[in-house]
Design an enzyme around this catalytic site. Structure first.
Site, mmCIF file in Angstrom:
data_model
loop_
_atom_site.group_PDB
_atom_site.id
_atom_site.type_symbol
_atom_site.label_atom_id
_atom_site.label_comp_id
_atom_site.label_asym_id
_atom_site.label_seq_id
_atom_site.Cartn_x
_atom_site.Cartn_y
_atom_site.Cartn_z
ATOM 1 N N GLY A 127 -10.569 8.530 7.825
ATOM 2 C CA GLY A 127 -11.577 8.708 6.777
ATOM 3 C C GLY A 127 -12.766 7.848 7.165
ATOM 4 N N HIS A 129 -13.125 3.033 0.174
ATOM 5 C CA HIS A 129 -13.057 2.034 1.259
ATOM 6 C C HIS A 129 -13.730 0.721 0.861
ATOM 7 C CE1 HIS A 129 -13.044 5.488 4.468
ATOM 8 N NE2 HIS A 129 -11.798 5.109 4.228
ATOM 9 N N ARG A 154 -11.884 15.997 7.236
ATOM 10 C CA ARG A 154 -12.742 16.289 6.075
ATOM 11 C C ARG A 154 -14.157 16.608 6.534
ATOM 12 N NH1 ARG A 154 -11.245 10.943 2.820
ATOM 13 N NH2 ARG A 154 -9.596 10.661 4.342
ATOM 14 N N LYS A 195 3.521 0.668 2.913
ATOM 15 C CA LYS A 195 3.149 -0.329 3.932
ATOM 16 C C LYS A 195 3.191 -1.688 3.250
ATOM 17 C CE LYS A 195 0.024 2.540 6.590
ATOM 18 N NZ LYS A 195 -1.314 3.059 6.411
ATOM 19 N N ASN A 250 0.871 -1.180 0.000
ATOM 20 C CA ASN A 250 0.000 0.000 0.000
ATOM 21 C C ASN A 250 0.906 1.227 0.000
ATOM 22 O OD1 ASN A 250 -1.848 2.001 0.465
ATOM 23 N ND2 ASN A 250 -2.743 1.069 2.295
ATOM 24 N N ASN A 255 -13.044 0.565 18.111
ATOM 25 C CA ASN A 255 -12.560 0.849 19.468
ATOM 26 C C ASN A 255 -13.410 1.779 20.319
ATOM 27 O OD1 ASN A 255 -9.815 -0.484 19.471
ATOM 28 N ND2 ASN A 255 -9.654 0.778 17.632
ATOM 29 N N GLY A 262 -14.633 2.833 14.765
ATOM 30 C CA GLY A 262 -15.691 1.817 14.815
ATOM 31 C C GLY A 262 -15.300 0.602 15.632
ATOM 32 N N ARG A 277 -2.785 -2.051 -3.361
ATOM 33 C CA ARG A 277 -3.986 -1.260 -3.147
ATOM 34 C C ARG A 277 -3.948 -0.087 -4.126
ATOM 35 N NH1 ARG A 277 -5.560 2.874 1.598
ATOM 36 N NH2 ARG A 277 -7.708 3.181 0.916
ATOM 37 N N ARG A 289 -9.635 9.662 20.066
ATOM 38 C CA ARG A 289 -9.194 9.380 21.448
ATOM 39 C C ARG A 289 -9.000 10.678 22.228
ATOM 40 N NH1 ARG A 289 -4.845 5.248 19.351
ATOM 41 N NH2 ARG A 289 -4.922 6.895 17.820
ATOM 42 N N GLU A 349 -8.135 -5.018 5.291
ATOM 43 C CA GLU A 349 -8.061 -4.774 3.849
ATOM 44 C C GLU A 349 -6.910 -5.557 3.220
ATOM 45 O OE1 GLU A 349 -8.366 -0.684 5.182
ATOM 46 O OE2 GLU A 349 -9.250 -0.225 3.229
HETATM 47 P P1 AMP Z 1 -7.875 4.548 11.337
HETATM 48 O O1 AMP Z 1 -7.804 5.620 10.284
HETATM 49 O O2 AMP Z 1 -8.789 3.416 10.962
HETATM 50 O O3 AMP Z 1 -6.532 4.085 11.820
HETATM 51 O O4 AMP Z 1 -8.578 5.221 12.628
HETATM 52 C C1 AMP Z 1 -8.017 6.316 13.272
HETATM 53 C C2 AMP Z 1 -9.029 6.857 14.268
HETATM 54 O O5 AMP Z 1 -9.388 5.825 15.199
HETATM 55 C C3 AMP Z 1 -8.508 8.031 15.069
HETATM 56 O O6 AMP Z 1 -9.498 9.040 15.165
HETATM 57 C C4 AMP Z 1 -8.290 7.409 16.443
HETATM 58 O O7 AMP Z 1 -8.430 8.344 17.475
HETATM 59 C C5 AMP Z 1 -9.428 6.402 16.486
HETATM 60 N N1 AMP Z 1 -9.203 5.436 17.566
HETATM 61 C C6 AMP Z 1 -8.252 4.497 17.658
HETATM 62 N N2 AMP Z 1 -8.335 3.855 18.857
HETATM 63 C C7 AMP Z 1 -9.378 4.421 19.534
HETATM 64 C C8 AMP Z 1 -9.977 4.207 20.815
HETATM 65 N N3 AMP Z 1 -9.523 3.289 21.654
HETATM 66 N N4 AMP Z 1 -11.041 4.971 21.148
HETATM 67 C C9 AMP Z 1 -11.514 5.912 20.314
HETATM 68 N N5 AMP Z 1 -10.990 6.160 19.091
HETATM 69 C C10 AMP Z 1 -9.934 5.427 18.705
#
Ligand code: AMP
Length: 396
Positions: A211, A179, A240, A14, A7, A333, A331, A90, A283, A383
């Site tokens: 995203g 996605h 965004r 990656k 990717n 976490n 989603g 990808r 977070r 993915e």
């Molecule tokens: P991704 O682009 O899929 O890696 O997701 C990144 C997003 O996931 C960021 O906004 C992070 O703050 C959120 N995220 C990761 N771990 C947690 C968690 N334990 N609680 C809330 N948001 C999280």
């Protein structure tokens, strides 16, 4: 057969090496800061981490570093690069042309180049990765997996915008969606979890990361999705904006904004970051909101509200919904976000089990009550595994 999944971004590659068909991950990692003063390699294998700082000037050098690492005596996982049977890449935009993954040849490369105008931030880099990989592994099949491919089943009524029709004819302006590999993967996992065939599930899949996009899946196929001509449309994202009245852009033009600054405003300065004025990271926002920061709380509220609206709209589109799926960093976490989105959704048959929700952290789980008409799943997306699977199918 070993399949290498790649990717490529503007300054990073990656990678993940799989043993197929078992989909067993052998090693993964990332080369970052390509062409900067100091580049970094982080390599994960057999539960260990190997991190080095070095100088990587081009993506081709990055590929060379990855391959050398994979065969290294100390941290490698294969004896020789000839063990790699195929490479899966990808690719973000496949336009209307690619309805699935394909083996890369000169024609495919020409098409990816053609679609670079539609995804200027992604396709040129994806192509750089493909060319670097072809240069280093010239005799093996390379496969392209497109983010848009899963959405090529969206019907005309959902992909056309109410703009003059000739814009579609001249410039192919329409909804493409993104996605796709993630939405397809989690929809199929949801079918497995429900004991259904992959073409026998109606689901609303919510990919919520930096995203974000929501997709309506009818009988295993995408029939609508929130991202559009570009990944800017739809729900609120990290930086965004998602949906808003386009007349705001004309108004801001009158106030002195030009195209470049409006682009940066919508793509890089809006969303959770724009509303909170503090962070695009969920977070951080949750932590601040818990401490009473009202702008962080507002950002989370708007984020959840928009997703709830899409779930309601797609429930109407699907007529019957078997499952709502949460994936992506947020989603998978965020207990808070899932709870808030699912609150008061009983009219659509969605009823969350709060205890199950709290326990579902980055693992597959059913977080709906026994009475819920619609199952609610947390399904970590993969993915790379989906790309490895397609690559194995096409090149095996
Ligand atoms: P991704 O682009 O899929 O890696 O997701 C990144 C997003 O996931 C960021 O906004 C992070 O703050 C959120 N995220 C990761 N771990 C947690 C968690 N334990 N609680 C809330 N948001 C999280």
């Amino acid at each position: 057969m070993k399949v290498l999944v790649i990717n490529t971004g503007s300054s990073s590659i990656k990678y993940q090496l799989y043993e197929m068909p078992e989909s067993r991950g052998l090693a993964k990692g990332v080369v970052e800061r390509i062409a900067e003063e100091v580049s970094k390699l982080a390599h994960y294998f057999a539960g260990k981490t190997h991190a080095v700082e070095t100088k990587v000037q081009t993506h081709e050098e990055g590929m060379e570093l990855i391959l050398n690492t994979l065969v290294s005596k100390e941290v490698g996982v294969i004896e020789d690069i000839s063990a790699i049977g195929a490479v899966g890449h990808r690719v973000v935009h496949g336009g209307e042309e690619f309805t699935g993954s394909v083996v890369i040849d000169d024609e495919v490369i020409a098409s990816i180049e053609k679609f670079a105008g539609l995804a200027p931030l992604h396709n040129p880099h994806n192509l750089t990765g493909i060319k670097a990989s072809q240069a280093k592994l010239p005799n093996i099949k390379q496969v392209a997996c497109f983010d848009t491919a899963f959405h090529t089943t969206i019907p005309e009524v959902a992909y056309m915008y109410a703009l003059p029709y000739d814009l579609y004819e001249k410039y192919r302006i329409r909804r493409y969606g993104f996605h796709g590999t993630s939405h397809r993967y989690v929809a199929r996992r949801a079918a497995v979890l429900m004991g259904k065939d992959k073409y026998d599930i109606n689901a609303i899949t919510c990919h919520l990361g930096n995203g974000c996009s929501v997709t309506a899946v009818r009988q295993g196929k995408s029939v609508d999705t929130s991202m559009g001509f570009t990944p800017l449309e739809g729900v609120v994202m990290g930086t965004r904006s998602g949906d808003f009245d386009p007349a705001i852009l004309f108004y801001l033009t009158d106030k002195g904004y030009d195209v470049k600054s409006l682009n940066a405003l919508c793509n890089n300065k809006s969303g959770l970051l724009g509303i909170s004025g503090i962070s695009n990271d969920m977070r951080n926002l949750e932590e601040l909101a818990r401490k009473g920061n009202t702008r962080a709380k507002l950002a989370i509220d708007i984020f959840c509200y928009h997703i709830k609206k899409y779930i309601g709209a797609y429930s109407a589109v699907l007529d019957t919904t078997d499952a709502v799926v949460f994936t992506g960093g947020i989603g998978e976490n965020s207990v808070w976000v899932r709870e808030q989105i699912c609150a008061d959704l009983t009219q659509t048959g969605v009823e969350l089990d709060s205890t199950a929700n709290e326990a579902a952290l980055a693992k597959e789980a059913d977080i709906s009550t026994a009475e819920s008409k619609v199952r609610i799943f947390v399904i970590p997306t993969d993915e790379e595994a989906a790309i490895a699977h397609d690559t194995y199918e096409l090149a095996g």
